[in-house]
Design a protein around this motif. Structure first.
Motif, short mmCIF file in Angstrom:
data_model
loop_
_atom_site.label_atom_id
_atom_site.label_comp_id
_atom_site.label_asym_id
_atom_site.label_seq_id
_atom_site.Cartn_x
_atom_site.Cartn_y
_atom_site.Cartn_z
N ARG A 63 0.79 -1.26 0.02
CA ARG A 63 0.06 -0.13 0.03
C ARG A 63 0.83 1.23 -0.01
O ARG A 63 0.55 2.14 -0.65
N TRP A 64 1.94 1.28 0.86
CA TRP A 64 2.88 2.56 0.94
C TRP A 64 3.66 2.53 -0.33
O TRP A 64 3.63 3.81 -1.06
N ALA A 65 3.81 1.46 -1.02
CA ALA A 65 4.75 1.66 -2.43
C ALA A 65 3.80 2.12 -3.31
O ALA A 65 4.43 3.06 -4.32
N PHE A 66 2.64 1.61 -3.60
CA PHE A 66 1.72 2.24 -4.65
C PHE A 66 1.19 3.70 -4.18
O PHE A 66 0.92 4.28 -5.20
N GLU A 67 1.28 4.07 -2.90
CA GLU A 67 0.89 5.17 -2.77
C GLU A 67 1.89 6.12 -3.28
O GLU A 67 1.73 7.27 -4.02
N GLN A 68 3.24 5.74 -3.14
CA GLN A 68 4.35 6.81 -3.45
C GLN A 68 4.29 6.72 -5.13
O GLN A 68 4.82 7.68 -5.58
N LEU A 69 4.12 5.50 -5.66
CA LEU A 69 4.55 5.81 -7.20
C LEU A 69 3.26 5.84 -7.96
O LEU A 69 3.64 6.37 -9.11
N SER A 70 2.06 6.12 -7.12
CA SER A 70 0.79 6.67 -7.95
C SER A 70 0.27 7.82 -7.45
O SER A 70 -0.40 8.56 -8.35
N GLY A 71 0.82 8.24 -6.37
CA GLY A 71 0.04 9.41 -5.55
C GLY A 71 -1.30 9.40 -5.35
O GLY A 71 -1.87 9.88 -5.06
N GLU A 72 -1.90 7.89 -5.25
CA GLU A 72 -3.24 7.86 -5.21
C GLU A 72 -3.25 6.95 -3.97
O GLU A 72 -2.47 6.40 -3.26
N GLN A 73 -4.75 7.11 -3.35
CA GLN A 73 -5.08 6.19 -2.13
C GLN A 73 -6.52 5.55 -2.29
O GLN A 73 -7.07 6.00 -3.27
N GLY A 74 -6.88 5.07 -1.31
CA GLY A 74 -8.20 4.28 -1.50
C GLY A 74 -8.23 3.12 -2.44
O GLY A 74 -9.37 2.53 -2.38
N PHE A 75 -7.23 2.56 -2.71
CA PHE A 75 -7.29 1.32 -3.63
C PHE A 75 -7.33 0.11 -2.67
O PHE A 75 -6.93 0.12 -1.47
N ASP A 76 -7.48 -1.08 -3.00
CA ASP A 76 -7.36 -2.28 -2.35
C ASP A 76 -6.28 -3.25 -2.67
O ASP A 76 -5.75 -3.23 -3.93
N VAL A 77 -5.48 -3.66 -1.50
CA VAL A 77 -4.42 -4.76 -1.67
C VAL A 77 -4.84 -5.87 -1.21
O VAL A 77 -5.38 -6.35 -0.26
N VAL A 78 -5.02 -6.86 -2.52
CA VAL A 78 -5.39 -8.24 -2.11
C VAL A 78 -4.57 -9.25 -2.23
O VAL A 78 -3.90 -9.51 -3.26
N PRO A 79 -4.57 -10.12 -1.17
CA PRO A 79 -3.51 -11.28 -1.17
C PRO A 79 -4.32 -12.31 -2.22
O PRO A 79 -5.22 -12.31 -2.55
N PRO A 80 -3.25 -13.29 -2.39
CA PRO A 80 -3.66 -14.45 -3.25
C PRO A 80 -4.64 -15.43 -2.47
O PRO A 80 -4.64 -15.58 -1.10
N GLU A 81 -5.61 -16.17 -3.16
CA GLU A 81 -6.58 -16.93 -2.40
C GLU A 81 -6.32 -18.48 -3.26
O GLU A 81 -6.98 -18.21 -4.41
N PRO A 82 -6.13 -19.51 -2.68
CA PRO A 82 -6.03 -20.54 -3.25
C PRO A 82 -7.48 -21.18 -3.71
O PRO A 82 -8.24 -21.00 -2.71
N GLU A 83 -7.50 -22.02 -4.66
CA GLU A 83 -8.83 -22.85 -4.62
C GLU A 83 -9.00 -23.83 -3.74
O GLU A 83 -7.93 -24.33 -2.99
N ASP A 84 -10.16 -24.23 -3.16
CA ASP A 84 -10.27 -25.28 -1.98
C ASP A 84 -9.53 -26.48 -2.31
O ASP A 84 -9.34 -27.14 -1.38
N SER A 85 -9.60 -27.05 -3.41
CA SER A 85 -9.00 -28.07 -3.78
C SER A 85 -7.55 -28.29 -3.81
O SER A 85 -6.98 -29.32 -4.06
N THR A 86 -7.02 -27.00 -3.80
CA THR A 86 -5.25 -26.97 -3.81
C THR A 86 -4.66 -27.42 -2.38
O THR A 86 -5.12 -26.95 -1.32
N ALA A 87 -3.80 -28.52 -2.65
CA ALA A 87 -3.27 -28.90 -1.34
C ALA A 87 -2.17 -27.93 -0.64
O ALA A 87 -1.98 -27.04 -1.30
N ALA A 88 -2.58 -27.76 0.73
CA ALA A 88 -1.42 -27.00 1.45
C ALA A 88 -0.25 -26.75 0.97
O ALA A 88 0.46 -25.87 1.05
N ARG A 89 0.29 -28.09 0.65
CA ARG A 89 1.89 -27.77 0.34
C ARG A 89 1.83 -28.04 -1.06
O ARG A 89 3.12 -28.43 -1.68
N SER A 90 1.13 -27.61 -1.90
CA SER A 90 1.20 -27.94 -3.44
C SER A 90 2.11 -26.91 -3.90
O SER A 90 2.14 -25.78 -3.56
#
Length: 272
Positions: A63-90
């Motif tokens: 969030r800090w990096a994109f605020e610096q490089l874009s001069g914008e705020q209010g955007f969302d920072v979304v982490p990856p989300e695996p499919e339910d069938s994906t094994a934990a150590r896959s």
């Protein structure tokens, strides 16, 4: 600063490989956004984790990096989300983050530079739609790292009659060659064949192989590359090349080099 000659590219074994294992709902939601408002982010040295402290720190730094490089705020920072069938150590657990809700100007700016390194985080800023890939495979088994002889071994396969016909069929529908001689397009494509070699500490020679994509059809590209990855590449001078299992760099996720040979940490000013 951008290094002379630009940043090294991140090569993938498939144009959509960065989305492997990602939840369908995640992708559906992101693709519902307006064009040019999202940036995919490949955080250097990050693997999928459910460590809330780690993910919280990455989100804060992004969030800090994109605020610096874009001069914008209010955007969302979304982490990856695996499919339910994906094994934990896959190995297919996703690692791509996404910044949603940027202006088209900020999106273009982030992606145009491509790679960003701040004191607290380094990452690649990528478009939502990945380009076709030039990396074909990495070979092992050659007794020497002679790039000319390795290239000749690969060219022997590409010059087979059936392979030539397949290439010309793909090139005939490639928009870049519309109205041009298919034979000339074939010659240019074959001339783009490139080999990069490296030698491991145990003496093993590896050769990464690249070529300009002969098609923009993802389905056809996958069929063609899958066939090439089943072949053995005989030089009759320095042995036979066998296609090596795909392995991603743990730092940048490129498949064209090993982790300890990653070029990014050697770039002046890179903080990864």
């Amino acid at each position: 600063p951008i290094p002379e000659g630009g940043f090294p590219p991140i090569h993938r074994d498939d144009p959509e490989s960065m989305l492997r294992g990602m939840a369908v709902d995640w992708m559906r939601e992101v693709w519902s956004d307006a064009p040019n408002t999202d940036v995919f982010v490949q955080v250097f040295n990050y693997r999928y984790s459910e460590d809330d402290v780690l993910n919280g720190r990455i989100a804060e730094n992004l969030r800090w990096a994109f605020e610096q490089l874009s001069g914008e705020q209010g955007f969302d920072v979304v982490p990856p989300e695996p499919e339910d069938s994906t094994a934990a150590r896959s190995r297919t657990l996703p690692s791509i983050w996404v910044i949603r809700g940027l202006s088209p100007r900020a999106t273009t700016h982030a992606i145009a530079r491509g790679y960003w390194s701040f004191p607290t985080i380094s990452f690649a800023a990528l478009p939502r739609t990945a380009p076709m890939q030039s990396w074909l495979f990495t070979l092992e088994g050659f007794l020497e790292g002679n790039e000319e002889k390795i290239r000749a071994a690969i060219m022997r396969t590409l010059m087979e009659d059936e392979m030539q016909q397949w290439l010309m069929t793909m090139l005939a529908t490639h928009p870049a060659y519309e109205g041009r001689s298919i034979r000339r397009a074939l010659t240019e494509t074959l001339q783009s064949l490139r080999v990069e070699t490296m030698q491991l500490s145990n003496g093993t020679h590896l050769a990464s192989v690249f070529i300009r994509p002969p098609t923009r059809s993802l389905r056809e590209w996958r069929r063609w590359v899958a066939e090439l990855r089943t072949r053995r590449y005989r030089s009759f001078a320095i042995g036979t090349g066998r296609v090596r299992n795909v392995a991603q760099c743990a730092g940048c996720t490129s498949v064209a080099h090993l982790t300890h040979l990653c070029p990014f940490p050697r770039i002046p000013g890179w903080n990864g």
